[in-house]
Design a protein around this motif. Structure first.
Motif, PDB file in Angstrom:
ATOM      1  N   PRO A 171       0.916  -0.974  -0.007  1.00 42.29           N
ATOM      2  CA  PRO A 171      -0.026   0.127  -0.129  1.00 42.29           C
ATOM      3  C   PRO A 171       0.943   1.251   0.020  1.00 42.29           C
ATOM      4  O   PRO A 171       1.042   1.914   0.987  1.00 42.29           O
ATOM      5  N   ALA A 172       1.482   1.609  -1.125  1.00 40.07           N
ATOM      6  CA  ALA A 172       2.396   2.631  -1.297  1.00 40.07           C
ATOM      7  C   ALA A 172       1.887   3.976  -1.933  1.00 40.07           C
ATOM      8  O   ALA A 172       2.703   4.719  -2.395  1.00 40.07           O
ATOM      9  N   GLY A 173       0.550   3.997  -2.250  1.00 40.60           N
ATOM     10  CA  GLY A 173      -0.055   5.110  -3.080  1.00 40.60           C
ATOM     11  C   GLY A 173       0.232   5.289  -4.449  1.00 40.60           C
ATOM     12  O   GLY A 173       0.207   6.112  -4.940  1.00 40.60           O
ATOM     13  N   TYR A 174       0.311   3.965  -5.048  1.00 43.17           N
ATOM     14  CA  TYR A 174       0.400   3.827  -6.365  1.00 43.17           C
ATOM     15  C   TYR A 174      -0.934   4.383  -7.077  1.00 43.17           C
ATOM     16  O   TYR A 174      -2.000   4.122  -6.634  1.00 43.17           O
ATOM     17  N   SER A 175      -0.586   5.104  -8.021  1.00 41.32           N
ATOM     18  CA  SER A 175      -1.572   5.563  -9.062  1.00 41.32           C
ATOM     19  C   SER A 175      -1.652   5.440 -10.366  1.00 41.32           C
ATOM     20  O   SER A 175      -0.749   5.478 -10.888  1.00 41.32           O
ATOM     21  N   GLY A 176      -2.811   4.728 -10.747  1.00 39.27           N
ATOM     22  CA  GLY A 176      -2.917   4.385 -12.360  1.00 39.27           C
ATOM     23  C   GLY A 176      -4.033   3.365 -12.380  1.00 39.27           C
ATOM     24  O   GLY A 176      -5.015   3.339 -11.778  1.00 39.27           O
ATOM     25  N   ARG A 177      -4.015   3.145 -13.877  1.00 47.24           N
ATOM     26  CA  ARG A 177      -4.947   2.126 -14.225  1.00 47.24           C
ATOM     27  C   ARG A 177      -4.433   0.557 -13.968  1.00 47.24           C
ATOM     28  O   ARG A 177      -3.422   0.241 -14.117  1.00 47.24           O
ATOM     29  N   LEU A 178      -5.495  -0.317 -14.022  1.00 46.59           N
ATOM     30  CA  LEU A 178      -4.959  -1.774 -14.164  1.00 46.59           C
ATOM     31  C   LEU A 178      -5.283  -2.231 -15.435  1.00 46.59           C
ATOM     32  O   LEU A 178      -6.191  -2.423 -15.952  1.00 46.59           O
ATOM     33  N   THR A 179      -3.973  -2.375 -15.754  1.00 44.96           N
ATOM     34  CA  THR A 179      -3.700  -2.980 -17.344  1.00 44.96           C
ATOM     35  C   THR A 179      -4.598  -4.179 -17.504  1.00 44.96           C
ATOM     36  O   THR A 179      -4.368  -5.085 -17.071  1.00 44.96           O
ATOM     37  N   PRO A 180      -5.345  -4.159 -18.784  1.00 48.95           N
ATOM     38  CA  PRO A 180      -6.052  -5.379 -19.239  1.00 48.95           C
ATOM     39  C   PRO A 180      -4.917  -6.692 -19.455  1.00 48.95           C
ATOM     40  O   PRO A 180      -5.352  -7.719 -19.594  1.00 48.95           O
TER      41      PRO A 180
END
Length: 393
Positions: A96-105
């Motif tokens: 839980p490091a605050g990653y921001s983005g989308r979950l790639t298909p």
């Protein structure tokens, strides 16, 4: 001669140790090419500015090491686990490091995954439908992110899935009826989203825990939805808009232990005798509904019930004396109703083993210095109005 042979054998043995890929800092490629491609796409879909230097993803360096190579001293130090032969990725568990983005298909290419966990980060966007290709997945945890859109109907492909937790996101739409196909599912938590509509016609048969708190679900709590759920122990449906009557059938679920239906619009609750039900109820939360009638005496007969809340409903009449005689009850909240008469002496005694509240009712003889009698009782005028101007003592 023997010494020479021993020396040759020693050199051969040493060469095996030195050149064993598992003893090198950077071993030859072990992980399947498709898995490496998927991991690269996974990392690329996350905003670089959100990857802290101390995080798991910061150690993912595909130019310096193979994801499944050992030892992992400086690269791929966490976040992935591999199969016994080190050829396939079997677990993807982010910190839980605050990653921001989308979950790639392309995560769907990790076809040997059994665990996918990206909880407590800042992922956003829709959950890709291609994720249903992960047919060996046993645990999917996307909790506490910002995923939006509807729950993909294709989740019915998860025949091996045992735990599904997408709570505390922004999912919308209704619960798909195809959820019945999740034949191995034991724990389902979709709490605190924006889900609407009613419960599915049928829920997965092997459920142990069902949590749908904090959504906008409506309709009645139907017997059909729970039919056959003989192992269900925990039901958490609070903070929705379920209405109508909760029938006896609900408490007849044979393994039921914990119930939380607070903050709904239920108007009636039917409680069977514990001899008919499983009798294993431990905690029941029915507060903040619109339940009318008398406080159910039958609850006092459940031998394991330790916590009961029916606060802020529309209960009338006296507090059942049986509540004070229960050997298991330790928490009792009946505040915010229209209960009358004198409370059972054992409940308000200084040495009472029961904590909770009987306040904000129409009780007499509930002293302000008694913990159970806080807050103070309703004004007499409100109580008379609730009883048609004829308040009984």
């Amino acid at each position: 001669m023997m010494q020479s042979l021993f020396f040759v054998f020693f050199l051969l043995h040493l060469s095996v140790i030195v050149f064993n890929p598992r003893n090198l800092l950077i071993a030859e490629a072990l992980t399947a090419h498709s898995d490496i491609t998927a991991l690269k796409a996974f990392k690329a879909s996350i905003n670089a500015s959100s990857i802290s230097t101390w995080s798991c993803l910061a150690s993912w360096d595909f130019t310096a090491a193979d994801p499944c190579a050992f030892p992992r001293r400086t690269h791929f130090i966490c976040g992935v686990a591999c199969s016994a032969d080190s050829s396939r990725i079997t677990q993807l568990t982010l910190d839980p490091a605050g990653y921001s983005g989308r979950l790639t298909p392309l995560v769907s290419h990790l076809t040997e995954l059994t665990i996918l966990d990206v909880a407590d980060n800042n992922f956003y966007g829709e959950i890709p439908s291609s994720i249903s290709s992960l047919v060996k997945l046993q645990s999917l945890t996307l909790r506490s992110n910002s995923f939006s859109g509807s729950l993909p109907p294709s989740i019915s492909n998860f025949k091996s899935l045992q735990s599904l937790d997408i709570s505390r996101n922004s999912l919308s739409g209704s619960l798909p009826n195809s959820m019945i196909s999740l034949s191995s599912l034991r724990r389902l938590d979709l709490s605190y989203n924006k889900l609407t509509g009613s419960l599915p016609r049928k829920l997965p048969y092997n459920l142990l825990e069902l949590a749908l708190k904090g959504n906008s679900l409506t309709g009645c709590i139907s017997k059909d939805s729970f039919d056959g759920l003989t192992q269900l122990e925990v039901v958490e449906l609070s903070e929705n808009s379920f209405a109508g009557t909760l029938g006896e059938w609900f408490f007849l679920l044979p393994s039921l232990q914990q119930v939380d239906l607070a903050n709904n619009n239920l108007t009636r609750v039917e409680i069977p005798k514990p001899g008919l039900a499983g009798g294993d109820l431990v905690a029941v939360e029915l507060g903040y509904n619109k339940i009318d009638g008398y406080a159910p005496v039958t609850f006092a007969e459940y031998p394991s019930l330790s916590s009961l809340s029916m606060r802020y409903n529309r209960l009338r009449g006296r507090i059942p004396l049986e509540y004070s005689r229960s050997k298991s009850l330790r928490r009792l909240f009946l505040d915010g109703n229209f209960l009358i008469g004198r409370p059972p002496a054992r409940l308000i005694a200084s040495d009472s083993q029961v904590a909770g509240s009987l306040g904000d009712n129409c009780l007499q003889g509930c002293p302000g210095n008694a913990n159970m009698c806080s807050p103070s009782q309703k004004p007499n005028s409100i109580c008379k109005q609730a009883y048609g101007g004829k308040l009984r003592s």
